[in-house]
Design an enzyme around this catalytic site. Structure first.
Site, PDB file in Angstrom:
ATOM      1  N   GLU A 199       0.968  -1.457   0.016  1.00  0.00           N
ATOM      2  CA  GLU A 199      -0.107   0.145   0.011  1.00  0.00           C
ATOM      3  C   GLU A 199       0.755   1.038   0.040  1.00  0.00           C
ATOM      4  O   GLU A 199       1.573   1.257   1.013  1.00  0.00           O
ATOM      5  CB  GLU A 199      -1.121  -0.168   1.261  1.00  0.00           C
ATOM      6  CG  GLU A 199      -1.595   1.294   1.528  1.00  0.00           C
ATOM      7  CD  GLU A 199      -2.340   1.425   2.644  1.00  0.00           C
ATOM      8  OE1 GLU A 199      -2.918   2.581   3.049  1.00  0.00           O
ATOM      9  OE2 GLU A 199      -2.287   0.415   3.299  1.00  0.00           O
ATOM     10  N   ARG A 222      15.969   3.773  12.423  1.00  0.00           N
ATOM     11  CA  ARG A 222      15.938   2.510  12.077  1.00  0.00           C
ATOM     12  C   ARG A 222      14.841   1.660  12.482  1.00  0.00           C
ATOM     13  O   ARG A 222      14.617   1.865  13.758  1.00  0.00           O
ATOM     14  CB  ARG A 222      17.427   1.669  12.309  1.00  0.00           C
ATOM     15  CG  ARG A 222      18.410   2.162  11.641  1.00  0.00           C
ATOM     16  CD  ARG A 222      19.848   1.471  11.954  1.00  0.00           C
ATOM     17  NE  ARG A 222      19.995   0.358  11.678  1.00  0.00           N
ATOM     18  CZ  ARG A 222      20.236  -0.751  12.437  1.00  0.00           C
ATOM     19  NH1 ARG A 222      19.981  -0.800  13.627  1.00  0.00           N
ATOM     20  NH2 ARG A 222      20.154  -2.002  11.739  1.00  0.00           N
ATOM     21  N   HIS A 259       2.660   0.513   8.400  1.00  0.00           N
ATOM     22  CA  HIS A 259       2.086  -0.622   8.949  1.00  0.00           C
ATOM     23  C   HIS A 259       2.105  -1.563   8.158  1.00  0.00           C
ATOM     24  O   HIS A 259       2.344  -1.561   7.014  1.00  0.00           O
ATOM     25  CB  HIS A 259       0.637  -0.140   9.506  1.00  0.00           C
ATOM     26  CG  HIS A 259      -0.166   0.005   8.417  1.00  0.00           C
ATOM     27  ND1 HIS A 259      -0.869   1.475   8.247  1.00  0.00           N
ATOM     28  CD2 HIS A 259      -1.058  -0.764   7.709  1.00  0.00           C
ATOM     29  CE1 HIS A 259      -1.552   1.385   7.175  1.00  0.00           C
ATOM     30  NE2 HIS A 259      -1.723   0.261   6.540  1.00  0.00           N
ATOM     31  N   GLU A 305      -2.610  -2.899  11.340  1.00  0.00           N
ATOM     32  CA  GLU A 305      -3.858  -2.582  10.967  1.00  0.00           C
ATOM     33  C   GLU A 305      -4.668  -3.984  10.946  1.00  0.00           C
ATOM     34  O   GLU A 305      -4.111  -4.905  10.469  1.00  0.00           O
ATOM     35  CB  GLU A 305      -3.973  -1.819   9.665  1.00  0.00           C
ATOM     36  CG  GLU A 305      -5.372  -1.458   9.188  1.00  0.00           C
ATOM     37  CD  GLU A 305      -5.514  -0.831   7.819  1.00  0.00           C
ATOM     38  OE1 GLU A 305      -6.462   0.046   7.594  1.00  0.00           O
ATOM     39  OE2 GLU A 305      -4.488  -1.073   7.070  1.00  0.00           O
TER      40      GLU A 305
END
Length: 319
Positions: free
Chosen positions: A73, A97, A260, A306
């Site tokens: 995404e 990092r 995420h 998510e």
């Protein structure tokens, strides 16, 4: 009462922020991926681009975007493409990092890398660099690392000049973790993943987790997981767990980059109830805010996970 079965979960996608969506989409399409969905949010001034392997040879060909693994995404915040000072954090440089890379597996490692180079894209590490001749790292337009590994032994493909991007896989996403024992327990017992492969080294260890079956035997010199998609690689640098002040960057505090990973689940409400019972730390519950179709859990290092409904298994959102 609704129930949830973690064996039906999928590691659906990994989100990264990009400066210029046209350049980024073009890069990932060059790697053989296809734009399978775009969610526009003009009110909030951002758009989401979902790319995945979708040829007839792809694992999830034709599936709804929530019923897949191995999606990337791309998040574009309006205006960044015209901001000369905007730059993402690729996760591999201090002080940010944390996230390491995406990884694609290919049919012909030498030919695939040559094809990427001939298109004008840069490499962090070419096949000929260093001692590891079976892995390369290409750089996307924002400087994110994209590992390239082979699905076959190098000796089998070195005399073949062709490569077929339709056979590629988005194999895994790598994140660094402070304490391997804690993270492995979380991803296995809470997220329901299976530890599919462990690769210990002198100063670090790699752990590959996913929702797929156990890896079958592969020829010597071939990663038995190379033809999988949607795996999670945890990198543990030995000793970080002993440093009370040590912390990895989650990608969402400044400077931003990686956002995420995302799980799609069989029943969103039941899965979130299960996470609640497991004592997870929430970034966003289903009931928080206006968006009632997504939740965010925090892993032990503070990375965002998510959680969305797999729309093939149960209709919930009009994505």
């Amino acid at each position: 009462m609704a129930t949830t079965d973690p064996s039906k979960y999928k590691l659906n996608h990994s989100m990264i922020r990009v400066k210029d969506p046209k350049r980024s989409v073009q890069f990932y399409e060059h790697l053989g991926m296809k734009l399978i969905n775009k969610l526009e949010n003009p009110d909030a001034k951002f758009d989401l681009y979902f790319l995945a392997y979708d040829s007839p040879k792809a694992v999830s060909h034709g599936n709804h975007w929530t019923d897949r693994e191995g999606i990337v995404e791309l998040t574009h915040n309006y205006g960044t493409e015209n901001d000369p000072d905007y730059k993402v954090a690729n996760g591999n440089e201090e002080p940010a990092r944390g996230f390491g890379h995406l990884c694609i597996s290919v049919d012909n490692l030498q030919a695939a890398c040559q094809r990427i180079e001939e298109a004008g894209y840069r490499f962090q590490k070419k096949l000929s660099d260093g001692r590891m001749r079976h892995v390369a790292f290409a750089l996307d337009p924002d400087g994110y690392w994209v590992e390239v590994i082979g699905q076959k032994k190098l000796e089998e493909t070195e005399s073949i000049k062709e490569t077929d991007p339709a056979t590629y896989r988005l194999n895994h996403t790598m994140i660094r973790v402070k304490d391997a024992e804690t993270s492995l327990k979380f991803y296995q017992e809470v997220m329901g993943m299976r530890l599919l492969r462990e690769s210990p080294h002198d100063t670090f260890s790699l752990y590959f987790l996913g929702y797929g079956p156990e890896a079958s035997e592969a020829p010597d010199g071939v990663n038995p997981l190379a033809r999988y998609e949607g795996l999670l690689e945890l990198t543990w640098n030995h000793g970080t767990e002993k440093d009370a002040d040590f912390k990895y960057h989650d990608g969402n505090s400044q400077p931003q980059g990686f956002g995420h990973i995302c799980l799609s689940v069989d029943d969103l409400d039941a899965a979130c109830q299960r996470f609640e019972e497991k004592g997870v730390q929430w970034k966003k519950r289903l009931t928080d805010g206006r968006m009632k179709n997504i939740a965010f859990v925090l892993d032990p290092d503070g990375y965002w996970i998510e959680v969305v409904q797999n729309e093939k298994l149960k209709t919930r959102a009009n994505w």
